[in-house]
Design a protein around this motif. Structure first.
Motif, PDB file in Angstrom:
ATOM      1  N   CYS A 104     -30.309 -37.721  18.322  1.00 53.87           N
ATOM      2  CA  CYS A 104     -29.721 -38.780  19.571  1.00 53.87           C
ATOM      3  C   CYS A 104     -29.812 -40.180  18.969  1.00 53.87           C
ATOM      4  O   CYS A 104     -30.966 -40.611  18.444  1.00 53.87           O
ATOM      5  CB  CYS A 104     -30.484 -38.444  20.820  1.00 53.87           C
ATOM      6  N   ILE A 105     -28.846 -40.919  19.239  1.00 55.30           N
ATOM      7  CA  ILE A 105     -28.700 -42.261  19.233  1.00 55.30           C
ATOM      8  C   ILE A 105     -29.157 -42.659  20.630  1.00 55.30           C
ATOM      9  O   ILE A 105     -28.086 -42.458  21.459  1.00 55.30           O
ATOM     10  CB  ILE A 105     -27.487 -43.077  18.736  1.00 55.30           C
ATOM     11  N   ARG A 106     -30.133 -43.502  20.935  1.00 53.52           N
ATOM     12  CA  ARG A 106     -30.689 -43.712  22.338  1.00 53.52           C
ATOM     13  C   ARG A 106     -30.145 -45.219  22.605  1.00 53.52           C
ATOM     14  O   ARG A 106     -30.611 -46.120  21.944  1.00 53.52           O
ATOM     15  CB  ARG A 106     -32.081 -43.392  22.360  1.00 53.52           C
ATOM     16  N   THR A 107     -29.433 -45.283  23.676  1.00 50.41           N
ATOM     17  CA  THR A 107     -28.879 -46.716  24.092  1.00 50.41           C
ATOM     18  C   THR A 107     -30.313 -47.388  24.603  1.00 50.41           C
ATOM     19  O   THR A 107     -31.293 -47.003  25.149  1.00 50.41           O
ATOM     20  CB  THR A 107     -27.762 -46.528  25.096  1.00 50.41           C
ATOM     21  N   GLU A 108     -30.150 -48.657  24.340  1.00 48.79           N
ATOM     22  CA  GLU A 108     -31.092 -49.772  25.169  1.00 48.79           C
ATOM     23  C   GLU A 108     -30.249 -50.145  26.318  1.00 48.79           C
ATOM     24  O   GLU A 108     -29.030 -50.261  26.348  1.00 48.79           O
ATOM     25  CB  GLU A 108     -31.528 -50.666  24.325  1.00 48.79           C
ATOM     26  N   ALA A 109     -30.830 -50.988  27.221  1.00 44.94           N
ATOM     27  CA  ALA A 109     -30.307 -51.666  28.290  1.00 44.94           C
ATOM     28  C   ALA A 109     -29.495 -52.750  28.022  1.00 44.94           C
ATOM     29  O   ALA A 109     -29.939 -53.698  27.158  1.00 44.94           O
ATOM     30  CB  ALA A 109     -31.339 -52.181  29.485  1.00 44.94           C
TER      31      ALA A 109
ATOM     32  N   ASP B 211     -34.989 -35.988  24.606  1.00 42.58           N
ATOM     33  CA  ASP B 211     -36.084 -35.168  24.114  1.00 42.58           C
ATOM     34  C   ASP B 211     -35.577 -33.736  23.963  1.00 42.58           C
ATOM     35  O   ASP B 211     -35.862 -32.849  22.870  1.00 42.58           O
ATOM     36  CB  ASP B 211     -37.251 -35.376  24.494  1.00 42.58           C
ATOM     37  N   ALA B 212     -34.893 -33.216  25.003  1.00 40.05           N
ATOM     38  CA  ALA B 212     -34.605 -31.889  25.128  1.00 40.05           C
ATOM     39  C   ALA B 212     -33.320 -31.593  24.136  1.00 40.05           C
ATOM     40  O   ALA B 212     -33.371 -30.480  23.815  1.00 40.05           O
ATOM     41  CB  ALA B 212     -34.272 -31.725  26.672  1.00 40.05           C
ATOM     42  N   LEU B 213     -32.614 -32.445  24.049  1.00 38.34           N
ATOM     43  CA  LEU B 213     -31.550 -32.231  23.164  1.00 38.34           C
ATOM     44  C   LEU B 213     -32.042 -32.193  21.803  1.00 38.34           C
ATOM     45  O   LEU B 213     -31.446 -31.268  20.945  1.00 38.34           O
ATOM     46  CB  LEU B 213     -30.397 -33.446  23.233  1.00 38.34           C
ATOM     47  N   GLU B 214     -32.925 -33.140  21.325  1.00 39.87           N
ATOM     48  CA  GLU B 214     -33.429 -33.008  20.095  1.00 39.87           C
ATOM     49  C   GLU B 214     -34.208 -31.536  19.612  1.00 39.87           C
ATOM     50  O   GLU B 214     -34.120 -31.252  18.576  1.00 39.87           O
ATOM     51  CB  GLU B 214     -34.485 -34.084  19.891  1.00 39.87           C
ATOM     52  N   ALA B 215     -34.583 -30.998  20.832  1.00 44.24           N
ATOM     53  CA  ALA B 215     -35.529 -29.812  20.540  1.00 44.24           C
ATOM     54  C   ALA B 215     -34.300 -28.708  20.501  1.00 44.24           C
ATOM     55  O   ALA B 215     -34.701 -27.611  20.057  1.00 44.24           O
ATOM     56  CB  ALA B 215     -36.059 -29.442  22.080  1.00 44.24           C
TER      57      ALA B 215
ATOM     58  N   CYS C 255     -23.400 -34.749  32.010  1.00 41.03           N
ATOM     59  CA  CYS C 255     -23.076 -33.560  31.136  1.00 41.03           C
ATOM     60  C   CYS C 255     -22.438 -34.340  29.972  1.00 41.03           C
ATOM     61  O   CYS C 255     -22.092 -35.227  29.727  1.00 41.03           O
ATOM     62  CB  CYS C 255     -22.508 -32.260  31.891  1.00 41.03           C
ATOM     63  N   GLY C 256     -22.425 -33.172  28.913  1.00 39.03           N
ATOM     64  CA  GLY C 256     -21.353 -33.408  27.786  1.00 39.03           C
ATOM     65  C   GLY C 256     -21.565 -31.988  26.829  1.00 39.03           C
ATOM     66  O   GLY C 256     -22.432 -31.482  26.807  1.00 39.03           O
ATOM     67  N   LEU C 257     -20.425 -31.766  26.023  1.00 41.16           N
ATOM     68  CA  LEU C 257     -20.337 -30.677  25.348  1.00 41.16           C
ATOM     69  C   LEU C 257     -21.346 -30.859  24.059  1.00 41.16           C
ATOM     70  O   LEU C 257     -21.146 -32.067  23.522  1.00 41.16           O
ATOM     71  CB  LEU C 257     -18.889 -30.562  24.711  1.00 41.16           C
ATOM     72  N   VAL C 258     -22.393 -30.181  23.724  1.00 43.61           N
ATOM     73  CA  VAL C 258     -22.970 -29.943  22.545  1.00 43.61           C
ATOM     74  C   VAL C 258     -22.546 -28.831  21.627  1.00 43.61           C
ATOM     75  O   VAL C 258     -23.382 -28.532  20.680  1.00 43.61           O
ATOM     76  CB  VAL C 258     -24.456 -29.712  23.013  1.00 43.61           C
TER      77      VAL C 258
ATOM     78  N   ALA D 248     -24.947 -39.613  21.430  1.00 44.30           N
ATOM     79  CA  ALA D 248     -25.389 -40.828  21.969  1.00 44.30           C
ATOM     80  C   ALA D 248     -25.715 -40.609  23.320  1.00 44.30           C
ATOM     81  O   ALA D 248     -24.902 -40.008  24.078  1.00 44.30           O
ATOM     82  CB  ALA D 248     -23.890 -41.879  22.126  1.00 44.30           C
ATOM     83  N   VAL D 249     -26.854 -41.134  23.667  1.00 42.30           N
ATOM     84  CA  VAL D 249     -27.464 -40.812  24.955  1.00 42.30           C
ATOM     85  C   VAL D 249     -28.163 -41.805  25.527  1.00 42.30           C
ATOM     86  O   VAL D 249     -28.801 -42.601  24.989  1.00 42.30           O
ATOM     87  CB  VAL D 249     -28.032 -39.389  25.188  1.00 42.30           C
ATOM     88  N   SER D 250     -28.101 -42.051  26.842  1.00 44.53           N
ATOM     89  CA  SER D 250     -29.119 -43.047  27.457  1.00 44.53           C
ATOM     90  C   SER D 250     -30.542 -42.995  26.975  1.00 44.53           C
ATOM     91  O   SER D 250     -31.147 -41.915  26.901  1.00 44.53           O
ATOM     92  CB  SER D 250     -29.123 -43.021  29.109  1.00 44.53           C
ATOM     93  N   GLY D 251     -31.260 -44.109  26.789  1.00 44.47           N
ATOM     94  CA  GLY D 251     -32.734 -43.926  26.464  1.00 44.47           C
ATOM     95  C   GLY D 251     -33.645 -44.064  27.697  1.00 44.47           C
ATOM     96  O   GLY D 251     -34.725 -44.275  27.340  1.00 44.47           O
ATOM     97  N   ALA D 252     -32.937 -44.492  28.778  1.00 44.82           N
ATOM     98  CA  ALA D 252     -33.856 -44.632  30.020  1.00 44.82           C
ATOM     99  C   ALA D 252     -34.714 -43.424  30.563  1.00 44.82           C
ATOM    100  O   ALA D 252     -35.569 -43.648  31.111  1.00 44.82           O
ATOM    101  CB  ALA D 252     -32.850 -45.120  31.130  1.00 44.82           C
ATOM    102  N   PHE D 253     -34.032 -42.356  29.864  1.00 46.84           N
ATOM    103  CA  PHE D 253     -34.696 -40.917  30.387  1.00 46.84           C
ATOM    104  C   PHE D 253     -34.793 -40.073  29.236  1.00 46.84           C
ATOM    105  O   PHE D 253     -34.193 -39.325  29.004  1.00 46.84           O
ATOM    106  CB  PHE D 253     -33.847 -40.151  31.377  1.00 46.84           C
TER     107      PHE D 253
END
Length: 256
Positions: free
Chosen positions: A41-46, A32-36, A198-201, A22-27
């Protein structure tokens, strides 16, 4: 759920390669980089009830209890649907968030193994009740943004800028790196928190939102991570930005 993945058993501590976070959808450049790198990613909304600068932050909207059990802020229907579609059993907080601190930190507590580190007066009462039911040890700190203020390295090591969290970590017998850092960007604030960028992947890979060398404490962080056998993954070469963390939710069942 894909048959080759499973839920993260212990929140913030993936046992293998992360396949969902789960990660912010604001950036969008961050997910995109994580998915690469193979992390869906579950992108959060405001959430309009939170301050705009932190309204997308995953660590403000989500509290991962264990395995497939997870909390979202009361009324967070869009996020709830995304998590349920991923197989999670989702509960909502008992309280509704308000923009003014500490009414915004209902979910911003840190679970590390069998311990909950949080401002116990600000964490949502239903979350606190479940934690007590599970028999987890609760440790109070004054910092309400506990999860955001703490970078989890492994089950016995953390990095933090907060004096109270550092003292609590020492009391808990953790190896803690205390840093002074004002170079993490967070719009509207003097600076952001280390856990928010950051976060462990993977069990031994810590992903950062920007270039580690953009931080004053880069050398100390690199040495500490090397000590614990944890590698650095820089998702961009931009300045480090606090996005509300990268929350690992599922891991691959296949060996790396």
């Amino acid at each position: 759920m894909c048959m080759n993945e499973t839920f993260v058993k212990q929140p913030n501590l993936p046992a293998g390669r992360v396949t969902l976070a789960a990660v912010s959808g604001a950036f969008p450049e961050i997910p995109d980089a994580l998915e690469a790198h193979g992390v869906a990613c579950i992108r959060t909304e405001a959430d309009p009830r939170l301050q705009p600068q932190i309204a997308h932050h995953a660590d403000m909207q989500i509290f991962h209890l264990d395995q497939n059990r997870i909390f979202v802020l009361k009324g967070e229907q869009a996020l709830r649907k995304k998590l349920e579609a991923a197989g999670f059993a989702v509960a909502e907080t008992a309280a509704e968030p308000v923009a003014k601190y500490p009414g915004d930190v209902l979910c911003n507590a840190l679970l590390l193994g069998d311990k909950l580190l949080a401002n116990l007066g600000s964490v949502d009462p239903l979350i606190y009740s479940f934690v007590e039911t599970l028999g987890l040890q609760t440790i109070h700190v004054n910092q309400g943004y506990t999860r955001c203020a703490t970078a989890v390295v492994n089950d016995h090591a953390i990095i933090t800028m907060d004096d109270g969290i550092y003292a609590a970590a020492q009391f808990m017998g953790l190896d803690a790196l205390h840093i002074t850092e004002h170079e993490i960007l967070l719009d509207g604030y003097d600076y952001g928190f280390i856990g928010g960028c950051c976060g462990l992947v993977d069990r031994n890979v810590l992903a950062f939102t920007g270039a580690l060398d953009s931080l004053y404490s880069a050398d100390s962080i690199r040495a500490f991570l090397k000590k614990h056998g944890v590698k650095v993954l820089e998702l961009t070469q931009n300045r480090m930005i606090d996005i509300g963390g990268i929350l690992p939710l599922k891991v691959s069942l296949n060996p790396a």
